[in-house]
Scaffold this active site. Sequence first.
Site, PDB file in Angstrom:
ATOM      1  N   ASP A  55      99.009  46.079  53.872  1.00 52.57           N
ATOM      2  CA  ASP A  55      97.970  45.149  53.428  1.00 52.57           C
ATOM      3  C   ASP A  55      98.440  44.379  52.203  1.00 52.57           C
ATOM      4  O   ASP A  55      99.088  44.946  51.310  1.00 52.57           O
ATOM      5  CB  ASP A  55      96.677  45.911  53.090  1.00 52.57           C
ATOM      6  CG  ASP A  55      96.138  46.682  54.285  1.00 52.57           C
ATOM      7  OD1 ASP A  55      96.080  46.093  55.378  1.00 52.57           O
ATOM      8  OD2 ASP A  55      95.785  47.858  54.115  1.00 52.57           O
ATOM      9  N   ASP A  57      96.933  41.841  49.220  1.00 49.31           N
ATOM     10  CA  ASP A  57      95.766  41.266  48.560  1.00 49.31           C
ATOM     11  C   ASP A  57      96.206  40.199  47.560  1.00 49.31           C
ATOM     12  O   ASP A  57      97.266  40.315  46.927  1.00 49.31           O
ATOM     13  CB  ASP A  57      94.963  42.343  47.831  1.00 49.31           C
ATOM     14  CG  ASP A  57      94.393  43.387  48.784  1.00 49.31           C
ATOM     15  OD1 ASP A  57      94.247  43.071  49.976  1.00 49.31           O
ATOM     16  OD2 ASP A  57      94.098  44.510  48.326  1.00 49.31           O
ATOM     17  N   ASP A 134      91.615  49.772  38.533  1.00 50.84           N
ATOM     18  CA  ASP A 134      91.476  51.206  38.300  1.00 50.84           C
ATOM     19  C   ASP A 134      92.690  51.837  37.621  1.00 50.84           C
ATOM     20  O   ASP A 134      92.606  52.272  36.473  1.00 50.84           O
ATOM     21  CB  ASP A 134      91.127  51.930  39.611  1.00 50.84           C
ATOM     22  CG  ASP A 134      92.037  51.527  40.777  1.00 50.84           C
ATOM     23  OD1 ASP A 134      93.073  50.870  40.550  1.00 50.84           O
ATOM     24  OD2 ASP A 134      91.706  51.894  41.925  1.00 50.84           O
TER      25      ASP A 134
END
Length: 442
Positions: A55, A57, A134
């Site tokens: 993935d 992003d 995070d």
Amino acid sequence: MHALRIIPRDQHVISRKNISKAALRVLYRLNEAGYDAYLVGGAVRDLLLGGHPKDFDVATSATPDEVKKLFRNCRLIGRRFRLAHVVFGPEIIEVATFRGTGEEDGEGDRHIVDGRIVRDNVWGTIEEDAVRRDFRVNAMYYDISDFSVRDYVGGMQDVQDKVLRLIGDPVTRYREDPVRMLRAARLAAKLGFRIDEAAAAPFESLGPLLTEAAPARLFDESLKLFLAGHGLKSFRMLEQCGLLRFLFPSTARALKGGDGALRALVERGLANTDARVAEGKSVTPAFLFAVLLWGEVRDRAQDLVAGGLDLSEAWARAAAHVVGEQCQRVAIPRRFTLTMEEIWALQPRFEQVQRKRVLRLLAQPRFRAAFDFLLLRAEESPAIRELGLWWDHAQQLPVDVLAAALPAGSGTQGADLVTTTSARPPRKRRRRRKPGGHSGSA
């Protein structure tokens, strides 16, 4: 706040040839339109570690509406976090606007309840966006304009040290989003990193917050934990961190009793799943969740049978109880729980070796998944191990030969099967099979 560190192209290993063409198209289009655009998060982290991300992003200064104007193949999603998804066939590039740190006028809004962020659409700068992420290793940005990596929080150092550190105060960050605790365990397992002491310290006191997380979200997180190729390490990390009991309470209870055979079954099931993922084979959540919840289903069913309940009813009740409890934590879709219940319900039927029952079981749509599960149970007892061998042999015989070798009555069952030689197919024809596979029918 760390000082910005810019790592130029000749000092890092990220190459555009390892970035998806779709992600590059999004980055270039945004950049050419005058917006800042960066590859961000796990993809940057994994590329720096020499991995191959699935993935990609993108973080940008463009708002979701501005992104949509640039891409006809774009759809806007989400209320909690408004995002743009740019769709290229089966691949989706997730594009997020830089998140801000404070309340602002305009189109952004943030809503916090008891420390949890329930909505966050305040736009900001890249610097603000970095400190809102995070873990430090997830807050690095690959700049398509000059191919450098921008590190605002010390993430590059953590990659080199193989450690997971949270950005900001750990208690505050976990209260904002308790699922970050599971993410810490998952990333540590996946990357082979250690969790920083400050990041791990609140697990015991804040772990109960996971019971308030959305069950559908915990299902998605469970798939990432157990079906992404590092399930066994993730499972052990969850136990080590004391978090398993908040995600799979019945599994934690069953293992607490020190049942070595059950632990062997769970760990072998996870290891075999990891091997299938590594080989590019299909896996199903139903089989693995059946493995994880087996201990309590088995024990509850046996107690109900001992109390005088009919065998099939006992297994049905035990399965319904355990699944019902688990789905309050993790929203396992019904199509998977039905398969799990069938796998469990077929286990006692393997002990019934009368002719009609054997032939009927062999024709059952879930037979393959249930048989794989039986093989995983080999450590439970010598009788179960022998049972697995018997059924392995039986499948290799022509139906008429098998039928002729089997008793038509109801006298051979359970432990008697182990000593029944007349019905046992010849061992020399045994085909070795790796237990714990994920049958396509499951």
